[in-house]
Design a protein around this motif. Structure first.
Motif, short mmCIF file in Angstrom:
data_model
loop_
_atom_site.label_atom_id
_atom_site.label_comp_id
_atom_site.label_asym_id
_atom_site.label_seq_id
_atom_site.Cartn_x
_atom_site.Cartn_y
_atom_site.Cartn_z
N GLN A 1 0.84 -1.19 0.00
CA GLN A 1 0.00 0.00 0.00
C GLN A 1 0.89 1.25 0.00
OE1 GLN A 1 -2.85 1.83 3.21
NE2 GLN A 1 -3.96 0.23 2.12
N VAL A 2 0.58 2.18 -0.90
CA VAL A 2 1.40 3.38 -1.03
C VAL A 2 0.71 4.61 -0.47
CG1 VAL A 2 2.67 2.48 -3.02
CG2 VAL A 2 0.56 3.78 -3.39
N GLY A 3 -0.57 4.51 -0.17
CA GLY A 3 -1.26 5.65 0.41
C GLY A 3 -2.76 5.52 0.32
N ILE A 4 -3.44 6.38 1.04
CA ILE A 4 -4.90 6.41 1.06
C ILE A 4 -5.36 7.83 0.76
CG2 ILE A 4 -6.96 6.14 2.49
CD1 ILE A 4 -5.48 4.02 4.08
N GLY A 5 -6.28 7.94 -0.18
CA GLY A 5 -6.86 9.24 -0.46
C GLY A 5 -6.38 9.84 -1.77
N SER A 6 -7.01 10.94 -2.14
CA SER A 6 -6.82 11.55 -3.46
C SER A 6 -5.42 12.09 -3.70
CB SER A 6 -7.84 12.67 -3.67
OG SER A 6 -7.76 13.63 -2.62
N LEU A 7 -4.65 12.36 -2.64
CA LEU A 7 -3.27 12.82 -2.84
C LEU A 7 -2.42 11.77 -3.56
CD1 LEU A 7 -2.42 14.50 0.60
CD2 LEU A 7 -3.01 15.64 -1.54
N PHE A 8 -2.85 10.51 -3.51
CA PHE A 8 -2.07 9.42 -4.08
C PHE A 8 -2.66 8.91 -5.40
CE2 PHE A 8 -1.27 9.53 0.43
CZ PHE A 8 0.09 9.32 0.52
N ASP A 9 -3.64 9.62 -5.94
CA ASP A 9 -4.30 9.19 -7.17
C ASP A 9 -3.29 9.19 -8.32
OD1 ASP A 9 -5.95 8.69 -9.32
OD2 ASP A 9 -7.37 10.30 -8.89
N THR A 10 -3.08 8.02 -8.92
CA THR A 10 -2.12 7.89 -10.03
C THR A 10 -2.75 8.17 -11.38
OG1 THR A 10 -2.50 5.50 -9.90
CG2 THR A 10 -0.54 6.36 -8.83
N LEU A 11 -4.03 8.40 -11.45
CA LEU A 11 -4.76 8.99 -12.58
C LEU A 11 -4.43 8.33 -13.93
CD1 LEU A 11 -6.83 11.35 -12.58
CD2 LEU A 11 -5.01 12.81 -13.44
N GLN A 12 -4.19 7.03 -13.93
CA GLN A 12 -3.90 6.28 -15.16
C GLN A 12 -2.66 6.81 -15.88
OE1 GLN A 12 -5.26 3.52 -15.69
NE2 GLN A 12 -7.07 3.61 -14.38
N MET A 13 -1.69 7.30 -15.10
CA MET A 13 -0.41 7.75 -15.67
C MET A 13 0.60 6.60 -15.65
SD MET A 13 -0.27 11.69 -14.25
CE MET A 13 -0.56 11.37 -12.52
N VAL B 1 -1.42 12.84 -8.95
CA VAL B 1 -2.02 14.15 -9.16
C VAL B 1 -1.34 15.22 -8.35
CG1 VAL B 1 -4.27 13.23 -9.78
CG2 VAL B 1 -3.76 13.73 -7.39
N THR B 2 -0.48 14.83 -7.38
CA THR B 2 0.17 15.84 -6.53
C THR B 2 1.70 15.71 -6.53
OG1 THR B 2 -0.05 14.40 -4.60
CG2 THR B 2 -1.79 16.01 -4.99
N GLY B 3 2.26 14.84 -7.35
CA GLY B 3 3.72 14.69 -7.35
C GLY B 3 4.14 13.35 -7.90
N VAL B 4 5.11 12.71 -7.20
CA VAL B 4 5.67 11.44 -7.65
C VAL B 4 5.83 10.50 -6.47
CG1 VAL B 4 7.68 10.33 -8.73
CG2 VAL B 4 6.92 12.57 -9.55
N LEU B 5 5.50 9.23 -6.70
CA LEU B 5 5.78 8.19 -5.71
C LEU B 5 7.11 7.53 -6.04
CD1 LEU B 5 2.31 6.37 -5.50
CD2 LEU B 5 3.30 7.88 -3.77
#
Length: 494
Positions: free
Chosen positions: A458-470, A485-489
């Motif tokens: 698990q890398v995170g919970i919530g919209s800050l972690f949305d990978t948006l099909q990128m 949507v907010t940076g890079v994992l």
């Protein structure tokens, strides 16, 4: 700060990788069964498209890995050991994550506030931003599909219809900087109000580009020559383009094309294949038509075939064409297990295998201008992942497996570790298909032979972690870099 020898060398070229795979095959008796399995899986998904001499390292030079858009990489992802993840907060959506031969990630982001495309140079050791450069703002998809050239420069078209090459270097004080190294105006062939959607180099060093309104052209910034043609009225280009030695593949909202260029660079159409685009745009897609960047793949040259997914109303199909003639090899239903007829993602292609990830119902926060209303207006995120193989005699295709995994990113296939790498979006309430602002996200490693998850974190919970099909990218040190949507994992193992 010193760099490891591996970083200085960058990414190995295919001949070296092929030699290593051959060596593994010859010594399987001396290695553990698990290592033998990895070696066998790696060799099963070759060849991949040949290296383009005008692009950066294979696997990390383009959003989709190489100029053939195979979504494969020669690099192994996070290996054995405990998986860990950290989020690099950049207050930006970062769809383009590339890594040059020097090991430095170069990413292109769109800030949440202002939405001015910004290039970041990242520290390969910790992911911190070493330098930034703002570009001229264009359309929503303008500038998303950049690539790295053979000098590790980011090649991108800005909102002013200029083709740019952005280089990174250290200044006299030892600080990193990003600067425009070359610029060529494309305004002579691109009307005002239009913008470049995708671009890719060919084997002659020209840059092919396609605009949202269907202008396809070549630009040679060594001579300043720009040539173009306009595709039939009403055909839009909503995804990137792909290049191979045989030509340039472009999928519009109506058809897939293979184009070549004359001696002066003027594009010409070699073949055109229309597909079923359905009655309207679907929820989870960004245009009314195929969501595919066309994928070159094949068992002989790595570019024998071109694959896309259509937009048929009830069940979408993987369409495979012969690169040489455009003849249809197969039209196979995909994503049936998940029940979501749509994919905004480029298919993954390697050897004779193609992997299709579904995006039907994915909750994008915005769609490009002119995309049109979706029918229905909304839907649950279905997901789904399907593997299809072209038959050995090239007479058709066969579904190998079909599952309900909800990939929230474009999967990347490593031919080094024989694994599909992606991030999945789990429902807040297990067993449902709905999405929420509190959904959990997991990095997963998938067995391409069976479609089952081998490992996850698990890398995170919530919209800050949305990978948006990128699309994610594997760095030379095995770090998996995934835009959000907010940076890079940054996902590592150790």
């Amino acid at each position: 700060m010193s760099r490891s020898p591996a970083r200085r060398r960058g990414v190995p070229r295919r001949p070296l990788a092929a030699a290593l795979l051959s060596a593994l095959a010859l010594t399987t008796a001396a290695v553990p069964a698990e290592a033998q399995s990895v070696a066998a899986a790696a060799t099963a998904y070759t060849p991949v498209p040949p290296h383009n001499p005008y692009a950066g390292p294979d696997g990390t030079a383009t959003m989709h890995g190489d100029t053939g858009s195979s979504d494969t990489t020669l690099l192994a992802g996070p290996g054995t050991g405990t998986l860990s993840s950290e989020r690099l907060a950049l207050a930006s959506a970062c769809p383009t994550v590339l890594v040059g031969s020097d090991g430095y990630p170069v990413i292109l982001c769109t800030p949440i506030f202002g939405q001015v495309p910004t290039v970041h140079l990242l520290d390969p050791d910790d992911g911190s931003s070493l330098a930034t450069l703002k570009l001229t703002k264009g359309s929503l998809l303008g500038g998303v599909y950049a690539y790295l050239d053979n000098k590790d420069r980011l090649v991108v078209a800005d909102g002013s219809r200029n083709l740019l090459r952005v280089a990174h270097s250290k200044n006299a004080d030892g600080d990193w900087k990003l600067a425009i190294d070359q610029s060529l105006s494309l305004a002579s062939v691109i009307p005002e109000g239009d913008a470049v959607t995708g671009l890719s180099p060919d084997w002659q060093g020209r840059v092919w580009f396609a605009t949202g309104n269907g202008v396809v052209g070549t630009a040679d910034d060594r001579t300043g020559t720009v040539r173009a043609l306009t595709l039939p009225a009403g055909e839009r280009v909503a995804n990137s383009i792909s290049t191979a030695p045989q030509g340039t593949a472009v999928t519009t909202t109506h058809a897939t094309y293979l184009l070549t260029a004359g001696a002066d660079g003027t594009p010409k159409i070699s073949w055109r294949q229309a597909y079923d685009r359905g009655q309207a745009r679907k929820p989870g897609l960004l245009s009314w038509g195929s969501g595919s960047t066309p994928t070159f793949f094949g068992p002989t040259t790595g570019t024998d075939y071109v694959g896309i997914v259509d937009n048929a109303d009830t069940t979408v199909r993987l369409k495979v064409y012969r690169t040489s003639t455009g003849a249809e090899v197969c039209s196979v239903p995909v994503l049936r297990a998940a029940g979501g007829p749509g994919s905004e993602n480029s298919p993954v292609g390697a050897g004779s295998s193609v992997f299709v990830a579904g995006t039907y119902g994915y909750p994008y926060p915005a769609v490009p201008d002119g995309a049109g209303d979706s029918v229905p207006a909304s839907a649950d995120f279905a997901g789904g992942l399907t593997r299809v193989d072209v038959r050995a005699d090239g007479t058709g295709c066969t579904e190998v497996w079909d599952n309900t995994l909800r990939s929230a990113a474009v999967p990347k296939l490593s031919t080094a570790d024989g694994t599909l790498h992606t991030v999945v979006r789990d429902p807040l309430i297990p067993g449902t298909k709905g999405t929420s602002l509190l959904d959990p996200y997991r990095y997963v490693q998938i067995d391409p032979e069976t479609g089952t998850v081998k490992r996850s974190k698990q890398v995170g919970i919530g919209s800050l972690f949305d990978t948006l099909q990128m699309a994610g990218t594997i760095a030379p040190d095995g770090t998996y870099l995934q835009g959000t949507v907010t940076g890079v994992l940054r996902i590592t193992a150790g």
